[in-house]
Design a protein around this motif. Structure first.
Motif, PDB file in Angstrom:
ATOM      1  N   LEU A   5     -10.780 -14.366 -12.972  1.00  0.00           N
ATOM      2  CA  LEU A   5     -11.235 -13.123 -12.347  1.00  0.00           C
ATOM      3  C   LEU A   5     -10.042 -12.348 -11.812  1.00  0.00           C
ATOM      4  O   LEU A   5      -9.296 -12.835 -10.960  1.00  0.00           O
ATOM      5  CB  LEU A   5     -12.217 -13.472 -11.217  1.00  0.00           C
ATOM      6  N   ILE A   6      -9.849 -11.142 -12.336  1.00  0.00           N
ATOM      7  CA  ILE A   6      -8.764 -10.290 -11.856  1.00  0.00           C
ATOM      8  C   ILE A   6      -9.364  -9.008 -11.315  1.00  0.00           C
ATOM      9  O   ILE A   6     -10.131  -8.322 -12.000  1.00  0.00           O
ATOM     10  CB  ILE A   6      -7.744 -10.012 -12.979  1.00  0.00           C
ATOM     11  N   VAL A   7      -9.047  -8.700 -10.065  1.00  0.00           N
ATOM     12  CA  VAL A   7      -9.525  -7.470  -9.434  1.00  0.00           C
ATOM     13  C   VAL A   7      -8.333  -6.562  -9.187  1.00  0.00           C
ATOM     14  O   VAL A   7      -7.369  -6.950  -8.513  1.00  0.00           O
ATOM     15  CB  VAL A   7     -10.259  -7.766  -8.108  1.00  0.00           C
ATOM     16  N   ALA A   8      -8.382  -5.351  -9.750  1.00  0.00           N
ATOM     17  CA  ALA A   8      -7.328  -4.352  -9.576  1.00  0.00           C
ATOM     18  C   ALA A   8      -7.760  -3.363  -8.505  1.00  0.00           C
ATOM     19  O   ALA A   8      -8.862  -2.813  -8.565  1.00  0.00           O
ATOM     20  CB  ALA A   8      -7.099  -3.620 -10.896  1.00  0.00           C
ATOM     21  N   VAL A   9      -6.909  -3.151  -7.502  1.00  0.00           N
ATOM     22  CA  VAL A   9      -7.196  -2.196  -6.433  1.00  0.00           C
ATOM     23  C   VAL A   9      -6.078  -1.161  -6.405  1.00  0.00           C
ATOM     24  O   VAL A   9      -4.936  -1.472  -6.063  1.00  0.00           O
ATOM     25  CB  VAL A   9      -7.300  -2.901  -5.055  1.00  0.00           C
ATOM     26  N   ASP A  10      -6.395   0.055  -6.829  1.00  0.00           N
ATOM     27  CA  ASP A  10      -5.395   1.126  -6.846  1.00  0.00           C
ATOM     28  C   ASP A  10      -5.846   2.289  -5.975  1.00  0.00           C
ATOM     29  O   ASP A  10      -7.014   2.355  -5.561  1.00  0.00           O
ATOM     30  CB  ASP A  10      -5.175   1.619  -8.293  1.00  0.00           C
ATOM     31  N   GLY A  11      -4.923   3.226  -5.736  1.00  0.00           N
ATOM     32  CA  GLY A  11      -5.266   4.413  -4.962  1.00  0.00           C
ATOM     33  C   GLY A  11      -4.044   4.997  -4.283  1.00  0.00           C
ATOM     34  O   GLY A  11      -2.950   4.428  -4.368  1.00  0.00           O
ATOM     35  N   PRO A  12      -4.225   6.140  -3.604  1.00  0.00           N
ATOM     36  CA  PRO A  12      -3.101   6.795  -2.939  1.00  0.00           C
ATOM     37  C   PRO A  12      -2.663   6.057  -1.669  1.00  0.00           C
ATOM     38  O   PRO A  12      -3.294   5.079  -1.264  1.00  0.00           O
ATOM     39  CB  PRO A  12      -3.655   8.191  -2.602  1.00  0.00           C
ATOM     40  N   ALA A  13      -1.596   6.539  -1.058  1.00  0.00           N
ATOM     41  CA  ALA A  13      -0.992   5.878   0.103  1.00  0.00           C
ATOM     42  C   ALA A  13      -1.945   5.826   1.294  1.00  0.00           C
ATOM     43  O   ALA A  13      -2.647   6.799   1.590  1.00  0.00           O
ATOM     44  CB  ALA A  13       0.288   6.619   0.495  1.00  0.00           C
ATOM     45  N   ALA A  14      -1.969   4.675   1.968  1.00  0.00           N
ATOM     46  CA  ALA A  14      -2.700   4.483   3.219  1.00  0.00           C
ATOM     47  C   ALA A  14      -4.210   4.686   3.102  1.00  0.00           C
ATOM     48  O   ALA A  14      -4.886   5.014   4.066  1.00  0.00           O
ATOM     49  CB  ALA A  14      -2.137   5.380   4.332  1.00  0.00           C
ATOM     50  N   ALA A  15      -4.744   4.447   1.904  1.00  0.00           N
ATOM     51  CA  ALA A  15      -6.188   4.586   1.704  1.00  0.00           C
ATOM     52  C   ALA A  15      -6.942   3.347   2.194  1.00  0.00           C
ATOM     53  O   ALA A  15      -8.158   3.395   2.430  1.00  0.00           O
ATOM     54  CB  ALA A  15      -6.491   4.823   0.230  1.00  0.00           C
ATOM     55  N   GLY A  16      -6.230   2.225   2.315  1.00  0.00           N
ATOM     56  CA  GLY A  16      -6.879   0.967   2.693  1.00  0.00           C
ATOM     57  C   GLY A  16      -6.902  -0.037   1.550  1.00  0.00           C
ATOM     58  O   GLY A  16      -7.682  -0.994   1.575  1.00  0.00           O
ATOM     59  N   LYS A  17      -6.017   0.144   0.577  1.00  0.00           N
ATOM     60  CA  LYS A  17      -5.958  -0.749  -0.589  1.00  0.00           C
ATOM     61  C   LYS A  17      -5.607  -2.179  -0.193  1.00  0.00           C
ATOM     62  O   LYS A  17      -6.237  -3.134  -0.632  1.00  0.00           O
ATOM     63  CB  LYS A  17      -4.884  -0.276  -1.596  1.00  0.00           C
ATOM     64  N   GLY A  18      -4.545  -2.297   0.602  1.00  0.00           N
ATOM     65  CA  GLY A  18      -4.050  -3.628   0.960  1.00  0.00           C
ATOM     66  C   GLY A  18      -5.063  -4.399   1.792  1.00  0.00           C
ATOM     67  O   GLY A  18      -5.272  -5.598   1.581  1.00  0.00           O
ATOM     68  N   THR A  19      -5.692  -3.702   2.734  1.00  0.00           N
ATOM     69  CA  THR A  19      -6.697  -4.337   3.591  1.00  0.00           C
ATOM     70  C   THR A  19      -7.867  -4.821   2.750  1.00  0.00           C
ATOM     71  O   THR A  19      -8.321  -5.967   2.891  1.00  0.00           O
ATOM     72  CB  THR A  19      -7.176  -3.333   4.657  1.00  0.00           C
ATOM     73  N   GLU A 159      -0.123  15.823  11.353  1.00  0.00           N
ATOM     74  CA  GLU A 159       0.303  16.827  10.375  1.00  0.00           C
ATOM     75  C   GLU A 159       1.525  16.337   9.597  1.00  0.00           C
ATOM     76  O   GLU A 159       1.562  16.387   8.371  1.00  0.00           O
ATOM     77  CB  GLU A 159       0.601  18.137  11.125  1.00  0.00           C
ATOM     78  N   GLN A 160       2.490  15.812  10.327  1.00  0.00           N
ATOM     79  CA  GLN A 160       3.722  15.329   9.694  1.00  0.00           C
ATOM     80  C   GLN A 160       3.438  14.146   8.766  1.00  0.00           C
ATOM     81  O   GLN A 160       3.939  14.079   7.635  1.00  0.00           O
ATOM     82  CB  GLN A 160       4.713  14.905  10.781  1.00  0.00           C
ATOM     83  N   THR A 161       2.606  13.215   9.228  1.00  0.00           N
ATOM     84  CA  THR A 161       2.289  12.028   8.424  1.00  0.00           C
ATOM     85  C   THR A 161       1.514  12.414   7.168  1.00  0.00           C
ATOM     86  O   THR A 161       1.798  11.903   6.075  1.00  0.00           O
ATOM     87  CB  THR A 161       1.478  11.016   9.265  1.00  0.00           C
ATOM     88  N   ALA A 162       0.555  13.335   7.324  1.00  0.00           N
ATOM     89  CA  ALA A 162      -0.218  13.779   6.154  1.00  0.00           C
ATOM     90  C   ALA A 162       0.716  14.406   5.120  1.00  0.00           C
ATOM     91  O   ALA A 162       0.547  14.195   3.910  1.00  0.00           O
ATOM     92  CB  ALA A 162      -1.305  14.770   6.587  1.00  0.00           C
ATOM     93  N   GLN A 163       1.716  15.159   5.593  1.00  0.00           N
ATOM     94  CA  GLN A 163       2.675  15.765   4.657  1.00  0.00           C
ATOM     95  C   GLN A 163       3.509  14.719   3.937  1.00  0.00           C
ATOM     96  O   GLN A 163       3.770  14.821   2.739  1.00  0.00           O
ATOM     97  CB  GLN A 163       3.595  16.732   5.402  1.00  0.00           C
ATOM     98  N   GLU A 164       3.933  13.688   4.677  1.00  0.00           N
ATOM     99  CA  GLU A 164       4.738  12.629   4.046  1.00  0.00           C
ATOM    100  C   GLU A 164       3.916  11.867   3.007  1.00  0.00           C
ATOM    101  O   GLU A 164       4.416  11.550   1.923  1.00  0.00           O
ATOM    102  CB  GLU A 164       5.253  11.661   5.117  1.00  0.00           C
ATOM    103  N   ALA A 167       3.484  14.076  -0.079  1.00  0.00           N
ATOM    104  CA  ALA A 167       4.710  14.174  -0.882  1.00  0.00           C
ATOM    105  C   ALA A 167       4.888  12.929  -1.737  1.00  0.00           C
ATOM    106  O   ALA A 167       5.232  12.997  -2.925  1.00  0.00           O
ATOM    107  CB  ALA A 167       5.920  14.368   0.033  1.00  0.00           C
ATOM    108  N   ARG A 168       4.617  11.775  -1.143  1.00  0.00           N
ATOM    109  CA  ARG A 168       4.770  10.512  -1.885  1.00  0.00           C
ATOM    110  C   ARG A 168       3.703  10.406  -2.981  1.00  0.00           C
ATOM    111  O   ARG A 168       4.010  10.022  -4.122  1.00  0.00           O
ATOM    112  CB  ARG A 168       4.684   9.329  -0.907  1.00  0.00           C
ATOM    113  N   ASP A 169       2.452  10.768  -2.670  1.00  0.00           N
ATOM    114  CA  ASP A 169       1.400  10.731  -3.698  1.00  0.00           C
ATOM    115  C   ASP A 169       1.748  11.660  -4.858  1.00  0.00           C
ATOM    116  O   ASP A 169       1.533  11.322  -6.022  1.00  0.00           O
ATOM    117  CB  ASP A 169       0.055  11.185  -3.118  1.00  0.00           C
TER     118      ASP A 169
END
Ligand code: CDP
Ligand code: CDP
Length: 218
Positions: A5-19, A159-164, A167-169
């Motif tokens: 069983l392999i589960v792939a979890v992808d998505g943009p930064a800080a979405a909660g993927k790792g958790t 605001e600053q964090t959302a911009q960072e 930019a990374r996404d």
């Protein structure tokens, strides 16, 4: 790939993927690999060696990670957020890390979170999840995670964090090799109004449905 069983979890930064990946792995009794850590540790090694994470020279060598490189306490700082996204654009780095990610789950299965798990690393994964949330929610989550609840309510910091994050996404989605992209057969989990437990419950339902639909399920 019956039985694994392999589960792939992808998505943009800080979405909660790792958790989600960590919780899923523990619920399912599978190993978990945070693949972002591999890119972070590679960037750390380049910076420590006096190299720019943008440069091709020395990057693939830096991606030959040792266990202690992944245990560093300084991998979740802004310099490494940017550095990881820079090294992640390099084909040589991605090639060096690919086999390691595949080998991790090949024998006993696993839950892996990242950007290209469902598209490139395990295109045949049993279950593919694409975890998202609005830019504001993701900025709040990252700030609370790193600096506590008060920081998550600070408008200027938000605001600053959302911009960072944006930019990374944008950089991750625009690169030529293995860009951040939802796999065609991934299930989207929009998590703005869901806490981590609710996301886990929904993901477990999806895994169970998928397992039930497999001919090899016992
Ligand atoms: O791995 P990724 O960068 O996508 O996110 P994370 O580090 O797993 O999660 C960022 C923060 O959001 C953590 O502090 C989680 O507890 C929190 N969170 C979550 O993961 N899922 C929710 N539905 C709500 C909050
Ligand atoms: O936790 P967060 O979402 O902020 O970042 P991460 O998952 O630790 O990933 C850091 C960076 O590594 C990302 O911005 C991507 O550029 C890169 N990465 C990647 O290219 N492919 C992956 N499978 C995982 C991460």
């Amino acid at each position: 790939r019956p039985g694994v069983l392999i589960v792939a979890v992808d998505g943009p930064a800080a979405a909660g993927k790792g958790t989600l990946a960590k919780n899923l792995a523990s619920s399912l009794g599978l190993p978990h690999l945070d693949t972002g850590l591999l890119y972070r540790a590679t960037a750390r090694r380049m910076l420590d060696a006096g190299l720019s994470p943008e440069q091709d020279d020395g990057a693939a060598e830096a991606a030959a990670l040792r266990p202690e490189d992944l245990a560093r306490p300084d991998l979740r700082v802004p310099e490494i957020d940017r550095g990881a996204s820079a090294v992640a654009r390099q084909p040589g780095v991605r090639a060096a890390l690919l086999e390691r990610q595949r080998a991790f789950a090949q024998a006993a299965g696993g839950v892996l979170d990242g950007r290209d798990i469902g598209t490139v690393v395990f295109p045949d994964a049993t279950v593919k999840l694409f975890v998202t949330a609005s830019p504001r929610t993701r900025a709040e989550r990252r700030l609370r995670q790193l600096h506590g609840d008060a920081a998550g309510a600070d408008e200027a910091l938000l605001e600053q964090t959302a911009q960072e994050l944006a930019a990374r996404d944008a950089q991750d989605a625009a690169r030529a090799v293995s860009p951040l992209r939802k796999a065609d057969d991934a299930v989207v989990l929009e998590t703005d109004r869901l806490d981590a437990d609710a996301v886990l419950a929904r993901a477990l339902e999806i895994v169970r449905e998928r397992e039930g639909a497999l001919p090899s399920a016992t």
